[in-house]
Scaffold this motif. Structure first.
Motif, short mmCIF file in Angstrom:
data_model
loop_
_atom_site.label_atom_id
_atom_site.label_comp_id
_atom_site.label_asym_id
_atom_site.label_seq_id
_atom_site.Cartn_x
_atom_site.Cartn_y
_atom_site.Cartn_z
N ASP A 179 -13.18 9.18 -12.54
CA ASP A 179 -11.80 9.03 -13.03
C ASP A 179 -10.78 8.74 -11.93
O ASP A 179 -9.65 9.24 -11.96
CB ASP A 179 -11.37 10.25 -13.85
CG ASP A 179 -12.13 10.38 -15.16
OD1 ASP A 179 -12.95 9.49 -15.48
OD2 ASP A 179 -11.90 11.37 -15.88
N ILE A 180 -11.15 7.89 -10.99
CA ILE A 180 -10.20 7.43 -9.98
C ILE A 180 -9.35 6.36 -10.65
O ILE A 180 -9.88 5.37 -11.18
CB ILE A 180 -10.94 6.85 -8.75
CG1 ILE A 180 -11.84 7.92 -8.10
CG2 ILE A 180 -9.94 6.28 -7.75
CD1 ILE A 180 -12.79 7.38 -7.06
N PRO A 181 -8.03 6.52 -10.67
CA PRO A 181 -7.17 5.53 -11.34
C PRO A 181 -7.36 4.11 -10.79
O PRO A 181 -7.63 3.94 -9.59
CB PRO A 181 -5.75 6.03 -11.07
CG PRO A 181 -5.92 7.50 -10.79
CD PRO A 181 -7.25 7.62 -10.11
N ALA A 182 -7.21 3.12 -11.64
CA ALA A 182 -7.40 1.72 -11.25
C ALA A 182 -6.42 1.27 -10.17
O ALA A 182 -6.68 0.30 -9.45
CB ALA A 182 -7.29 0.81 -12.47
N THR A 183 -5.31 1.97 -10.02
CA THR A 183 -4.31 1.62 -9.00
C THR A 183 -4.72 2.10 -7.61
O THR A 183 -4.10 1.71 -6.62
CB THR A 183 -2.95 2.24 -9.35
OG1 THR A 183 -3.11 3.65 -9.51
CG2 THR A 183 -2.38 1.63 -10.63
N VAL A 184 -5.74 2.93 -7.52
CA VAL A 184 -6.20 3.49 -6.24
C VAL A 184 -7.32 2.60 -5.69
O VAL A 184 -8.26 2.28 -6.41
CB VAL A 184 -6.69 4.94 -6.41
CG1 VAL A 184 -7.32 5.47 -5.13
CG2 VAL A 184 -5.54 5.83 -6.87
N THR A 185 -7.22 2.22 -4.43
CA THR A 185 -8.25 1.38 -3.81
C THR A 185 -8.70 1.93 -2.45
O THR A 185 -9.23 1.19 -1.63
CB THR A 185 -7.75 -0.07 -3.64
OG1 THR A 185 -6.56 -0.05 -2.87
CG2 THR A 185 -7.51 -0.72 -5.00
N GLY A 241 -5.97 13.26 -11.09
CA GLY A 241 -6.81 12.88 -12.22
C GLY A 241 -8.27 12.69 -11.87
O GLY A 241 -9.14 12.81 -12.72
N ALA A 242 -8.58 12.39 -10.61
CA ALA A 242 -9.96 12.22 -10.17
C ALA A 242 -10.60 13.59 -9.95
O ALA A 242 -9.91 14.56 -9.63
CB ALA A 242 -10.02 11.40 -8.89
#
Length: 177
Positions: free
Chosen positions: A82-88, A105-106
């Motif tokens: 659950d790592i948000p898509a905005t995190v890279t 959230g992760a």
């Protein structure tokens, strides 16, 4: 990716890029990424950065897996969901006991020693070279829907139908006899 990669039998997925300031693809883990049970080891998770995730990515997961462990099922060192898509990017040390470097959230799933954290490399002495597949999975859902106490294998099973892409870096380790 070699034919005996851990996901060779899974559905095809787009490729994207993962890099690390901790270790380069094909290189040996630095001592800090070894298990604290190995001299010099500190169980510090690697820094990871990724780019080029496929369109439609709604979240990421990160796994580190040793298919060469003498278990018949390999060994899961780290799993984050659950790592948000905005995190890279994840900073080095994000996989400590508290997940202090993880984005909101992760969460970390228990590894194969049943601790929700990164555990470093510790191949048995004289067992030969082990490969550590560091994989960032691009997923088509915001939450993969596994409980926080699930195994990394259940995470992988659940991700199989939601994986849009995989970015793979392979580190190695060997403990002399």
């Amino acid at each position: 990716m070699s034919a005996n990669a851990p996901f060779a039998r899974l559905p095809e997925a787009a490729s994207f890029t993962v890099t690390s300031t901790t270790v380069r693809d094909g290189d040996a883990w630095p001592p800090e990424q070894f298990s604290s049970g190995v001299p010099g080891g500190k169980d510090i998770s690697p820094q990871l950065s990724w780019s080029g995730g496929p369109d439609g990515t709604k979240s990421y997961a990160v796994t580190i897996y040793d298919p060469d462990a003498p278990t018949g099922s390999g060994f899961w060192h780290w799993a984050v969901a659950d790592i948000p898509a905005t995190v890279t990017e994840l900073p080095e040390g994000a996989g400590d006991h508290t997940g202090s470097g993880l984005p909101e959230g992760a969460f970390q799933l228990p590894n194969d020693v049943r601790e929700a954290r990164f555990i470093g490399a510790a191949p048995p002495a004289g067992h030969g070279l082990h490969r550590y597949f560091v994989v960032v999975h691009a997923l088509d859902v915001e939450s993969i829907g596994v409980p926080a106490d699930a195994t990394p294998a259940l995470l992988g099973f659940t991700m199989a139908g939601h994986t849009l892409g995989r970015a793979v870096l392979i580190a190695t380790a060997e403990t002399p006899a």
